[in-house]
Design a protein around this motif. Structure first.
Motif, short mmCIF file in Angstrom:
data_model
loop_
_atom_site.label_atom_id
_atom_site.label_comp_id
_atom_site.label_asym_id
_atom_site.label_seq_id
_atom_site.Cartn_x
_atom_site.Cartn_y
_atom_site.Cartn_z
N PHE A 135 -22.70 -13.59 -9.36
CA PHE A 135 -23.12 -14.46 -8.48
C PHE A 135 -24.66 -14.52 -7.84
N LYS A 136 -25.59 -15.18 -8.24
CA LYS A 136 -26.94 -15.23 -8.11
C LYS A 136 -27.38 -16.15 -6.87
N GLY A 137 -26.55 -16.73 -6.17
CA GLY A 137 -26.79 -18.01 -5.23
C GLY A 137 -26.92 -17.19 -4.00
N VAL A 138 -26.97 -18.23 -2.80
CA VAL A 138 -27.14 -17.47 -1.74
C VAL A 138 -25.66 -17.31 -0.84
N VAL A 139 -25.91 -16.44 -0.10
CA VAL A 139 -24.63 -16.01 0.78
C VAL A 139 -25.33 -16.31 2.36
N GLY A 140 -24.56 -17.72 2.85
CA GLY A 140 -25.05 -17.98 4.15
C GLY A 140 -24.51 -17.24 5.19
N MET A 141 -25.15 -16.78 6.23
CA MET A 141 -24.50 -16.13 7.29
C MET A 141 -24.26 -17.03 8.38
N GLU A 142 -23.23 -17.66 8.18
CA GLU A 142 -22.79 -19.03 8.89
C GLU A 142 -21.94 -18.32 9.99
N HIS A 143 -22.40 -17.81 10.96
CA HIS A 143 -21.38 -17.04 11.91
C HIS A 143 -22.62 -16.70 13.21
N GLY A 144 -21.81 -16.30 14.33
CA GLY A 144 -22.52 -15.83 15.46
C GLY A 144 -22.70 -14.26 15.43
N MET A 145 -22.95 -13.56 16.59
CA MET A 145 -23.14 -12.41 16.51
C MET A 145 -22.32 -11.64 17.76
N SER A 146 -21.86 -10.38 17.45
CA SER A 146 -20.90 -9.50 18.34
C SER A 146 -21.66 -9.04 19.66
N LYS A 147 -22.98 -8.79 19.49
CA LYS A 147 -23.90 -8.56 20.65
C LYS A 147 -25.16 -9.24 20.73
N SER A 148 -25.63 -9.14 21.78
CA SER A 148 -27.07 -9.97 22.13
C SER A 148 -28.14 -9.23 22.00
N GLY A 149 -29.23 -9.77 22.12
CA GLY A 149 -30.62 -9.08 22.16
C GLY A 149 -30.92 -8.12 20.92
N LYS A 150 -31.84 -7.38 21.32
CA LYS A 150 -32.32 -6.39 20.14
C LYS A 150 -31.17 -5.56 19.24
N ILE A 151 -30.17 -4.95 20.44
CA ILE A 151 -29.15 -4.13 20.04
C ILE A 151 -28.35 -5.17 19.08
N GLY A 152 -28.26 -6.37 19.43
CA GLY A 152 -27.27 -7.36 18.28
C GLY A 152 -27.92 -7.58 17.11
N GLU A 153 -29.07 -7.46 17.25
CA GLU A 153 -29.99 -7.68 15.94
C GLU A 153 -29.61 -6.52 14.97
N GLU A 154 -29.88 -5.50 15.50
CA GLU A 154 -29.76 -4.26 14.81
C GLU A 154 -28.33 -3.87 14.32
N THR A 155 -27.11 -4.23 15.29
CA THR A 155 -25.89 -4.16 14.95
C THR A 155 -25.76 -5.26 13.68
N LEU A 156 -26.29 -6.54 13.62
CA LEU A 156 -26.03 -7.21 12.51
C LEU A 156 -26.64 -6.87 11.22
N VAL A 157 -27.83 -6.36 11.23
CA VAL A 157 -28.28 -5.90 9.98
C VAL A 157 -27.53 -4.52 9.43
N ASN A 158 -27.16 -3.72 10.37
CA ASN A 158 -26.28 -2.42 9.89
C ASN A 158 -25.18 -2.91 9.32
N ALA A 159 -24.50 -3.96 9.70
CA ALA A 159 -23.25 -4.51 9.32
C ALA A 159 -23.46 -5.04 7.98
N TYR A 160 -24.51 -5.76 7.62
CA TYR A 160 -24.72 -6.28 6.30
C TYR A 160 -25.17 -5.15 5.46
N ARG A 161 -25.80 -3.94 5.86
CA ARG A 161 -26.17 -3.01 5.17
C ARG A 161 -24.99 -2.10 4.75
N GLU A 162 -23.79 -2.23 5.58
CA GLU A 162 -22.65 -1.37 5.24
C GLU A 162 -21.84 -2.06 4.23
N VAL A 163 -21.63 -3.58 4.46
CA VAL A 163 -20.92 -4.30 3.56
C VAL A 163 -21.71 -4.54 2.03
#
Length: 306
Positions: free
Chosen positions: A273-301
């Motif tokens: 699959f070479k297409g786009v995977v849309g991040m169609e969701h909210g975030m579990s945490k807010s602010g900069k901590i939430g942004e870091e958590t989001l990126v770390n989650a995608y790095r993990e999976v």
């Protein structure tokens, strides 16, 4: 062979294996560092990184690129000014990023469901398709989301399906000359929605019979409606043109719910699959901590190649 020589050779082999494993681990860590490009093309949307990048979408897109993302999506793109659309398109082009989906305005909803077969509803839909072509040109979009709307309860299901297919054929005629694909999204938000299952959407795409009418497989909605994600995607694979994700329950980033997204993403990668995977969701945490958590989650999976 003497026992001492056997032990020596065994230790050498074991040491080589450890060295190779260490090297592989270091290479993967390097690949997963901040800013490295992901294995799949995940697409954030506006607001996910506004705590760091600010409220200006163009600035946020640039920051997304710095983080390693190479696509975006924006459901409300048609509601932005022409000037802003052009700036977004120019920014994406300069960064080598792709535009994911935006939603066709009034592309079928409870007020003008395509299942009803009414000409006035079809006209509203086709008007939205024509408007979307012009927007797509400004941002170089190749996919647009269409939801046919609600059931028309006084009609048989087969008649409703036929009505949806006929309306979508008309939409495909508008998009096909421009290389734009309508992606039909089955949803879980309400039992009144006509389009709810992946195989149902597959059947409709086959009925339309156009490269401009394909399936948007949102794993969040499909986990709720039917489950068995990998099997169902495999069944419908040749009609899937776009993927969206969100964990369930909660519709937040991967690792927050029950879906094993590392396995899902590994399967998508193995399918080529070479297409786009849309991040169609909210975030579990807010602010900069939430942004870091989001990126770390995608790095993990996204770490599925080790």
């Amino acid at each position: 062979m003497k026992r001492s020589e056997f032990l020596k050779n065994t230790l050498l082999v074991a040491g080589s294996a450890v060295s190779l494993n260490t090297l592989a681990g270091e290479q993967q860590q390097k690949k997963n560092k901040a800013g490295a490009v992901f294995n799949l093309d995940y697409a954030p949307h506006q607001g996910m990184f506004s705590a760091t990048a600010g409220k200006n979408f163009v600035d946020e897109i640039k920051y997304m690129h710095e983080l390693g993302f190479r696509s975006i999506e924006d459901n409300g793109m048609t509601g932005r000014s022409i000037d802003e659309q052009k700036k977004i398109g120019e920014t994406l082009a300069s960064l080598g990023m792709r535009m994911g989906v935006f939603v066709v305005p009034k592309g079928g909803n409870g007020a003008n469901t395509l299942a009803a077969g009414k000409q006035e509803y079809i006209d509203i839909f086709l008007k939205g398709c024509k408007e979307s072509v012009e927007v797509a040109k400004r941002v170089n979009a190749k996919w647009v989301t269409v939801v046919p709307g609600d059931y028309e309860r006084n009609l048989s299901i087969g008649v409703q399906t036929g009505n949806v297919i006929e309306a979508l054929k008309r939409g495909a005629e508008i998009f096909e000359p421009h290389g734009i694909t309508m992606v039909l999204e089955p949803l879980s938000d309400s039992p009144d929605l006509f389009l709810r299952y992946s195989d149902q959407t597959y059947e409709i795409c086959k009925g339309v019979g156009s490269p401009s009418c394909k399936l948007l497989y949102d794993a969040y909605h499909m986990q709720k409606n039917e489950g068995n994600l990998i099997h169902k995607m495999n069944e419908c694979w040749n009609e899937i043109a776009y993927i969206q994700v969100g964990d369930n329950p909660g519709r937040r980033e991967p690792t927050t719910g029950e879906v094993n997204y590392k396995n899902v993403f590994k399967w998508l990668h193995e399918k080529g699959f070479k297409g786009v995977v849309g991040m169609e969701h909210g975030m579990s945490k807010s602010g900069k901590i939430g942004e870091e958590t989001l990126v770390n989650a995608y790095r993990e999976v996204d770490n599925f190649l080790v």
